[in-house]
Scaffold this active site. Structure first.
Site, PDB file in Angstrom:
ATOM      1  N   ASN A  72       7.817  10.119 109.116  1.00 10.38           N
ATOM      2  CA  ASN A  72       9.106  10.785 108.919  1.00 10.38           C
ATOM      3  C   ASN A  72       8.976  12.295 108.658  1.00 10.38           C
ATOM      4  O   ASN A  72       9.914  12.939 108.200  1.00 10.38           O
ATOM      5  CB  ASN A  72       9.878  10.128 107.768  1.00 10.38           C
ATOM      6  CG  ASN A  72      11.365  10.066 108.048  1.00 10.38           C
ATOM      7  OD1 ASN A  72      11.789  10.027 109.202  1.00 10.38           O
ATOM      8  ND2 ASN A  72      12.171  10.072 106.988  1.00 10.38           N
ATOM      9  N   ARG A  73       7.785  12.827 108.917  1.00 13.92           N
ATOM     10  CA  ARG A  73       7.548  14.280 108.895  1.00 13.92           C
ATOM     11  C   ARG A  73       6.972  14.730 110.230  1.00 13.92           C
ATOM     12  O   ARG A  73       6.656  15.901 110.413  1.00 13.92           O
ATOM     13  CB  ARG A  73       6.542  14.653 107.794  1.00 13.92           C
ATOM     14  CG  ARG A  73       6.907  14.185 106.381  1.00 13.92           C
ATOM     15  CD  ARG A  73       8.080  14.976 105.826  1.00 13.92           C
ATOM     16  NE  ARG A  73       8.421  14.566 104.461  1.00 13.92           N
ATOM     17  CZ  ARG A  73       9.190  13.520 104.148  1.00 13.92           C
ATOM     18  NH1 ARG A  73       9.695  12.760 105.116  1.00 13.92           N
ATOM     19  NH2 ARG A  73       9.477  13.235 102.900  1.00 13.92           N
ATOM     20  N   HIS A 118      15.871   3.190 105.190  1.00  9.02           N
ATOM     21  CA  HIS A 118      14.856   3.455 104.162  1.00  9.02           C
ATOM     22  C   HIS A 118      15.243   2.826 102.829  1.00  9.02           C
ATOM     23  O   HIS A 118      16.421   2.644 102.540  1.00  9.02           O
ATOM     24  CB  HIS A 118      14.707   4.969 103.935  1.00  9.02           C
ATOM     25  CG  HIS A 118      14.083   5.695 105.079  1.00  9.02           C
ATOM     26  ND1 HIS A 118      12.761   6.073 105.094  1.00  9.02           N
ATOM     27  CD2 HIS A 118      14.608   6.109 106.266  1.00  9.02           C
ATOM     28  CE1 HIS A 118      12.492   6.698 106.229  1.00  9.02           C
ATOM     29  NE2 HIS A 118      13.592   6.732 106.962  1.00  9.02           N
ATOM     30  N   TYR A 166      12.783  18.350 106.742  1.00  5.85           N
ATOM     31  CA  TYR A 166      11.591  17.889 107.446  1.00  5.85           C
ATOM     32  C   TYR A 166      11.979  17.197 108.746  1.00  5.85           C
ATOM     33  O   TYR A 166      13.151  16.894 108.971  1.00  5.85           O
ATOM     34  CB  TYR A 166      10.750  16.974 106.555  1.00  5.85           C
ATOM     35  CG  TYR A 166      11.569  16.061 105.660  1.00  5.85           C
ATOM     36  CD1 TYR A 166      11.844  16.422 104.350  1.00  5.85           C
ATOM     37  CD2 TYR A 166      12.069  14.859 106.147  1.00  5.85           C
ATOM     38  CE1 TYR A 166      12.610  15.593 103.533  1.00  5.85           C
ATOM     39  CE2 TYR A 166      12.826  14.027 105.344  1.00  5.85           C
ATOM     40  CZ  TYR A 166      13.092  14.403 104.028  1.00  5.85           C
ATOM     41  OH  TYR A 166      13.857  13.589 103.232  1.00  5.85           O
ATOM     42  N   SER A 169      12.200  10.886 111.987  1.00  5.20           N
ATOM     43  CA  SER A 169      12.261  10.026 113.176  1.00  5.20           C
ATOM     44  C   SER A 169      13.652  10.075 113.804  1.00  5.20           C
ATOM     45  O   SER A 169      13.798  10.153 115.018  1.00  5.20           O
ATOM     46  CB  SER A 169      11.956   8.569 112.804  1.00  5.20           C
ATOM     47  OG  SER A 169      10.830   8.479 111.982  1.00  5.20           O
ATOM     48  N   GLU A 180      19.514   5.301 102.796  1.00  2.00           N
ATOM     49  CA  GLU A 180      18.511   5.235 101.724  1.00  2.00           C
ATOM     50  C   GLU A 180      19.116   4.394 100.611  1.00  2.00           C
ATOM     51  O   GLU A 180      20.096   4.809  99.990  1.00  2.00           O
ATOM     52  CB  GLU A 180      18.234   6.658 101.239  1.00  2.00           C
ATOM     53  CG  GLU A 180      17.120   6.814 100.250  1.00  2.00           C
ATOM     54  CD  GLU A 180      15.744   6.634 100.866  1.00  2.00           C
ATOM     55  OE1 GLU A 180      15.163   5.564 100.604  1.00  2.00           O
ATOM     56  OE2 GLU A 180      15.259   7.528 101.591  1.00  2.00           O
ATOM     57  N   TYR A 290       6.717   9.879  96.462  1.00  2.00           N
ATOM     58  CA  TYR A 290       6.705  11.342  96.353  1.00  2.00           C
ATOM     59  C   TYR A 290       5.640  11.872  95.403  1.00  2.00           C
ATOM     60  O   TYR A 290       5.489  13.081  95.264  1.00  2.00           O
ATOM     61  CB  TYR A 290       8.095  11.867  95.966  1.00  2.00           C
ATOM     62  CG  TYR A 290       9.138  11.721  97.065  1.00  2.00           C
ATOM     63  CD1 TYR A 290       8.766  11.392  98.370  1.00  2.00           C
ATOM     64  CD2 TYR A 290      10.487  11.932  96.799  1.00  2.00           C
ATOM     65  CE1 TYR A 290       9.721  11.259  99.365  1.00  2.00           C
ATOM     66  CE2 TYR A 290      11.443  11.805  97.798  1.00  2.00           C
ATOM     67  CZ  TYR A 290      11.055  11.469  99.082  1.00  2.00           C
ATOM     68  OH  TYR A 290      11.998  11.348 100.075  1.00  2.00           O
TER      69      TYR A 290
HETATM   70  C1  LIG Z   1      11.522   7.537  99.870  1.00  2.52           C
HETATM   71  C2  LIG Z   1      11.640   8.017 101.277  1.00  2.52           C
HETATM   72  O1  LIG Z   1      10.877   7.644 102.116  1.00  2.52           O
HETATM   73  N1  LIG Z   1      12.615   8.875 101.559  1.00  2.52           N
HETATM   74  C3  LIG Z   1      12.810   9.439 102.886  1.00  2.52           C
HETATM   75  C4  LIG Z   1      14.083  10.207 102.936  1.00  2.52           C
HETATM   76  C5  LIG Z   1      14.547  10.467 104.333  1.00  2.52           C
HETATM   77  O2  LIG Z   1      14.542   9.536 105.151  1.00  2.52           O
HETATM   78  O3  LIG Z   1      14.957  11.609 104.611  1.00  2.52           O
HETATM   79  C6  LIG Z   1      11.623  10.337 103.248  1.00  2.52           C
HETATM   80  O4  LIG Z   1      11.111  11.051 102.375  1.00  2.52           O
HETATM   81  O5  LIG Z   1      11.225  10.347 104.401  1.00  2.52           O
HETATM   82 ZN   LIG Z   2      11.373   5.883 103.605  1.00  2.00          ZN
END
Ligand SMILES: CC(=O)N[C@@H](CC(=O)O)C(=O)O
Ligand SMILES: [Zn+2]
Length: 313
Positions: A72-73, A118, A166, A169, A180, A290
């Site tokens: 997810n980054r 999520h 960030y 996906s 979330e 985190y």
């Molecule tokens: C806990 C977690 O994974 N939260 C997601 C939040 C999101 O999807 O923007 C993340 O950090 O990617």
């Molecule tokens: Zn997540």
């Protein structure tokens, strides 16, 4: 045909994807997507093609957040265009594959909407995450979901900070929406969290069906919480954490935090107070995933956005 000034027109949202397992240990999304892959009746809507999809199957198999790097980054322009094939980290390869199937990101061929499911270990309840305050289609969807959920609450986190945003996906789609829901431990399925996520998605798909049928949505306002900053745990000179989230703050996601309020508690019992200049609304408080990102919680500001009327083009 529109009855309002400044009605925004969007093309039909026919191609919709539902992502689960972007983080392989967030079990509500993994379980729902697997369920709907077996039997998609629940996510079918007239004029909508809804595709359930496990985004990080290797991480799901191992029940970890990721294998090489956080998927997810990973959806940066550099990653999506990187040569190197099988030498690349697994999630970068997977991001390229997902971009080929559901994108390309930023192109007219991209999917209309992607819902990315999520879970958080934080006490955030039902939260929707957006990446742009200018996407009036998504703002109208938020309003529809919030109204449909009432009196239960569903909050909107606006993550469009120039530095802290960030490459998710879901960002492959024209209209990216993160769901979330928490609190739920990693690797654990809780029925209340699972059902809450399922209900949010039901309302979201209903909205898309109505929109595609030509329903016009009148202008509205939407309360959102805009990401301001990430707060790290207090650390010693070696970088080791020396304090925990203060009991007054733990589980108090979305509740006002004022200058001078307790924020952390050191292992020897000292209180560290919030030093900001005004009231903020913390969220993702003590999220397990985190710690590696050196983030204890994020601060947000409450804002009311105006969504223009929308109708199908
Ligand atoms: C806990 C977690 O994974 N939260 C997601 C939040 C999101 O999807 O923007 C993340 O950090 O990617
Ligand atoms: Zn997540």
């Amino acid at each position: 045909m529109s009855s309002y000034n400044n009605t925004a027109r969007f093309s039909e949202a026919r191609r919709v994807a539902i992502f689960g397992g972007t983080h392989g240990n967030e079990m509500s999304g993994v379980t729902l997507v697997n369920l709907w892959t077996k039997n998609g009746t629940e996510i079918q809507r007239k004029g909508v093609e809804a595709v359930p999809f496990i985004t990080n199957p290797k991480a799901v198999e191992k029940c970890t957040r990721y294998v090489d790097t956080d998927l997810n980054r990973a959806f940066t322009p550099e990653n999506l265009s990187a040569p190197g094939g099988n030498d690349l980290p697994y999630e970068v390869l997977r991001a390229q594959e997902i971009n080929r199937i559901f994108g390309p990101k930023g192109s007219p061929e991209a999917y209309d909407v992607i819902f990315d499911l999520h879970n958080t270990t934080s006490n955030m309840g039902c939260t929707l995450i957006l990446e742009s305050s200018k996407d009036h289609f998504n703002l109208q969807m938020m309003n529809y979901i919030k109204k449909s959920m009432a009196p239960a609450s569903c909050l909107v986190l606006m993550n469009e900070h120039p530095l802290l945003k960030y490459s998710t996906s879901r960002s492959v789609a024209k209209h990216p929406v993160g769901l979330e829901v928490g609190p739920q431990p990693q690797g654990v399925l809780r029925s209340n969290i699972f059902e809450a996520m399922r209900v949010i998605l039901k309302h979201a798909l209903d909205f898309i069906e109505l929109f595609n049928e030509g329903v016009e949505f009148p202008p509205c306002t939407v309360e959102v919480f805009r990401v301001l900053e990430w707060i790290d745990y207090p650390r010693d000179a070696n970088g080791n954490i020396i304090a925990m989230v203060h009991p007054n703050l733990q589980d108090c996601d979305w509740e006002p935090l004022n200058p001078g309020d307790p924020m952390f508690q050191t292992f020897d019992g000292k209180t560290i107070h919030y030093q900001g200049s005004g009231t903020v609304y913390p969220t993702f408080i003590n999220e397990a995933a985190y710690y590696e990102k050196q983030q204890a919680f994020i601060t947000t500001r409450r804002e009311t956005l105006v969504a223009s009327a929308i109708i199908k083009a």
